[in-house]
Structure formats: structure tokens, C-alpha cells
Write a protein that holds these residues in place. Structure first.
Motif, short mmCIF file in Angstrom:
data_model
loop_
_atom_site.label_atom_id
_atom_site.label_comp_id
_atom_site.label_asym_id
_atom_site.label_seq_id
_atom_site.Cartn_x
_atom_site.Cartn_y
_atom_site.Cartn_z
N TYR A 80 61.75 -26.66 -25.90
CA TYR A 80 61.41 -25.70 -26.58
C TYR A 80 62.22 -24.57 -26.21
O TYR A 80 62.65 -24.25 -25.28
N TYR A 133 61.46 -22.42 -31.18
CA TYR A 133 61.70 -23.70 -32.01
C TYR A 133 62.20 -24.70 -31.11
O TYR A 133 62.30 -24.64 -29.97
N SER A 149 61.32 -28.15 -37.28
CA SER A 149 61.05 -26.86 -37.90
C SER A 149 60.73 -25.85 -36.85
O SER A 149 60.36 -26.29 -35.83
N LEU A 150 61.02 -24.55 -37.32
CA LEU A 150 60.84 -23.44 -36.33
C LEU A 150 59.35 -23.46 -36.05
O LEU A 150 58.45 -23.52 -37.01
N SER A 180 61.38 -15.88 -32.24
CA SER A 180 61.04 -16.83 -32.67
C SER A 180 61.05 -18.31 -31.56
O SER A 180 61.65 -18.10 -30.61
#
Length: 399
Positions: free
Chosen positions: A316, A269, A275-276, A267
Motif C-alpha cells: 500500500y 492506493y 483502485s485508489l 491518498s
């Protein structure tokens, strides 16, 4: 002419000779039975049909019998079957040829067969039947094996067949099979390995994939079985650029390379706790995550941010977690500002400290041709590259 008619004709001829001459004729002896050709040998694949051919002349009142020599079992006399085997039968052409038929040949049909005539002494000839069986791998289910990186993997493959098959190992797509020393260094690299057991020590992630056990004995078809080797390790994550600059309104792509096994949860985030990104794709169209597989344990997971807004700048994080652990790598996204430079052209600037210092450096004296050159570079180079080039030129002019 049948034997009874032959005897009747002989007695009639004898009577006439005695009546005319008054003497008994000398009786001619009947010829002995003889084989006209040898009984053949056969090599047959299991499941096929085969027959032996026995040709006998001058059989007279004798009988032909078929016998399995190794077991001394009588199979048939003339065309009458003695053996209680539905796969055996005998045919006769009403002259001098008998055939023993064996249908759907099986392994226990191998051996020596005898065609025998019951003379005294007995006359016979023999032929051999060899039944060959295509290879078959004993394992009923494809097996797999897994180990932690640095551990060992052992693959075993047994095969049956007649003659006994040879077992060979190969990797999918002809990739090399690597054998290593205790220290993990390469000991031997081969494209194939002969033997029922393949043992790989100090395995690495590059050893992961499909291995094929191939069995052959010259009798088609050759058979194979697929085994899958899995090598487990903690995820490894690497971003291509840790610092990315872009102006407002532009689109950027953050690139992240991930290696993991077993499969990981990956992922993107924000470091600031927002939020992701990966979980909000369907809700926020400006973020798009695309995964591109490289092989079974590595992939690219790229994040595209569309129409950069002031709130999109920041850090990020690319994250990957599996059963063995977690690994992350981060990218800082900075804003590139556009300002009017000393040449009258727009100059992209980075808001970071390094780019701020570059912007405060004194400009070189303008030249008529320089304005066109700067304008061309500003519109044909990526903003980051143009800013870096301009900063280097300013340092050069300073000295």
C-alpha cells in the motif's frame, strides 16, 4: 441687585446727603474685576466632552470673552457665540461663573484657551487642552506573506495615534520568533519584537502561522492586526512501519505522517494498480481513511483495513502531491499464519521469507511449564511481537 438699581440707590443716597449736610459725599471707587481661580488644564481622549471654568468677581459693566490663543480667534463674548463651531458653547450661572464647553473633542481642538476681561489693561488667564487619540493601525486589510522554505518574509505594520504608538510583534500562542543567519542557523529567538517592520530570513516551516502587530500608546484600547505567514515546500511522507504482518480476518491500521504546504491531495492506493483506496471509501466499508491534523502543515493519514482477506495482502502506498511536487511512502502487508507448535499451542507465523526460515528452525524440547507460558504469550501479545519473540528464542536454543 442689578447695576441700574445700584446706580439709582447711589444717586438717592447722594441727594439725601447733600440735602442734609450741604456737602457732596466722597465717591467710592468700584473694585476691579478679579479671577477667583486659575483656568484648568485638560487632557481628554478624542470624542469626549470637556469644559473650562472661568470665575470672575466684581465684573460690573465689563464683559468676559473666550479666545483660542494659538489662532487668536474670538470664540464667544459673554454667552454670545462668535465662532461658527456647533461643538462650542458657553454657559453663565448669572453670578460670576462662565463655562466654555467643547463637545466631541477632536485633534484640532488642542491648544491654549483664554478667558479675558476687557479692562484696561486687559486681564486674562489661560488653560491648555491636550487631545489624546487611541492607536489605530493604518492598514485597512489584514495582510499575509508567503515564501518558499529558505526564502524571506517581510511584514510591515504602521500605526497612528497621539502620542505616537509603539508597535510590537508577537506570534500566536506566544510561540517564539526566530531570526536566522545566512546559513539558516538560529541567530536570535525572542517572544516579541519591537518595530514597524518584521523581517524573517531563511524561513522554515516552523515559522509558519499567525503573527500579530500590536499598537499601544497608553490610551485605551490597545489594537492589533493579524498577519499570516505561509511557508511552501514539497510534501514529505513517512510511514511508521514499512512491514506489517497480520492473520486473516483481523483488522490492521497503516499509519502515514505527512507534511505539506500549500495544502496537498493525500491518498492511499495499491501498488498493483488497483483502485485508489481513498476514492472507494463510500463503496467499500472495509477501508477507512482518517486524517488527524497536527498543525497547519502536518497531519496523520491512517488507513484501517477491516477483516483481512487473502486479496488484501500486498503493498500500500501513501501519497501526497501539491503544487511543488509529489512524495510517496509504502507499506508491505504480509500474512501471519497460525500453526500448531511443538508445545501444543497455536503459533502465529509470517509468510515472508524471514518468518519462513524461523518456522523451519528445530524446536527446543518441550517442558511442562513452557506450554502454559507460550499459550499465555500467544493470547496476550500482538501477533507480530509474539512471532518476533518466538523467533529470537529459537535462535537462542539453536546455539
Amino acid at each position: 441687585m442689578s447695576p441700574s438699581r445700584t446706580k439709582a440707590a447711589w444717586w438717592l443716597a447722594t441727594f439725601l446727603t447733600v440735602f442734609v449736610t450741604g456737602e457732596m459725599p466722597i465717591q467710592m471707587e468700584e473694585p476691579e474685576p478679579e479671577f477667583l481661580q486659575a483656568l484648568e488644564n485638560h487632557t481628554v481622549t478624542q470624542g469626549r466632552d470637556v469644559h473650562f471654568t472661568c470665575v470672575v468677581n466684581h465684573l460690573s459693566n465689563y464683559r468676559v470673552a473666550w479666545i483660542k490663543s494659538d489662532s487668536k480667534a474670538i470664540l464667544a463674548i459673554h454667552t454670545n457665540m462668535v465662532a461658527l463651531n456647533p461643538r462650542l458653547s458657553v454657559t453663565y450661572n448669572n453670578h460670576n461663573t462662565w463655562k466654555l464647553h467643547v463637545s466631541n473633542v477632536q485633534a484640532n481642538d488642542s491648544g491654549t484657551y483664554m478667558c479675558q476681561v476687557n479692562t484696561d489693561p486687559m486681564k486674562s488667564q489661560m488653560g491648555h487642552l491636550s487631545v489624546v487619540i487611541p492607536p489605530d493601525i493604518v492598514d485597512t486589510v489584514s495582510e499575509g506573506s508567503s515564501a518558499r522554505e529558505g526564502g524571506s518574509v517581510r511584514l510591515t505594520c504602521s500605526a497612528t495615534g497621539v502620542p505616537p504608538p509603539t508597535v510590537m510583534w508577537r506570534r500566536e500562542l506566544n510561540r517564539p520568533i526566530v531570526f536566522r543567519h545566512d546559513g539558516g542557523k538560529e541567530k536570535k529567538v525572542v517572544t516579541s519584537f519591537k518595530g514597524e517592520c518584521l523581517e524573517l530570513a531563511h524561513v522554515q516551516r516552523t515559522d509558519m502561522g499567525a503573527y500579530y502587530c500590536i499598537a499601544s500608546n497608553g490610551i485605551p484600547p490597545t489594537v492589533s492586526r493579524r498577519y499570516h505567514v505561509q511557508v511552501h515546500f514539497i510534501p514529505q511522507v513517512k510511514v511508521t512501519n514499512q512491514l506489517v504482518g497480520a492473520p486473516l480476518g483481523s483488522d490492521i491500521q497503516l499509519q502515514c505522517y505527512i507534511e505539506s504546504a500549500p495544502a496537498a491531495m493525500n491518498s492511499w492506493y495499491r501498488e498493483d494498480g488497483k483502485s485508489l483506496v481513498s476514492d472507494k471509501l463510500s463503496e467499500n466499508p472495509k477501508f477507512r481513511v482518517a486524517e488527524t491534523m497536527v498543525n497547519e502543515y502536518s497531519l496523520w493519514m491512517n488507513l484501517t483495513i477491516k477483516s483481512l482477506a487473502p486479496g488484501d495482502f500486498g503493498t500500500y502506498i501513501c501519497s501526497s502531491v501539491n503544487a511543488l511536487g509529489k512524495m510517496e511512502s509504502q507499506v508491505s502487508v504480509h500474512r501471519l499464519e497460525l500453526s500448531v507448535n511443538g508445545f501444543g499451542a497455536e503459533e502465529p507465523m509470517v509468510s515472508g521469507a524471514a518468518w519462513q526460515r524461523a518456522r523451519n528452525l528445530p524446536s527446543a524440547r518441550a517442558r511442562p511449564a513452557a506450554s502454559h507460558a507460550h499459550y499465555f504469550l500467544a493470547h496476550h501479545l500482538p501477533p507480530q511481537l509474539y512471532a518476533l519473540l518466538l523467533t529470537m528464542l529459537r535462535y537462542v536454543h539453536t546455539f
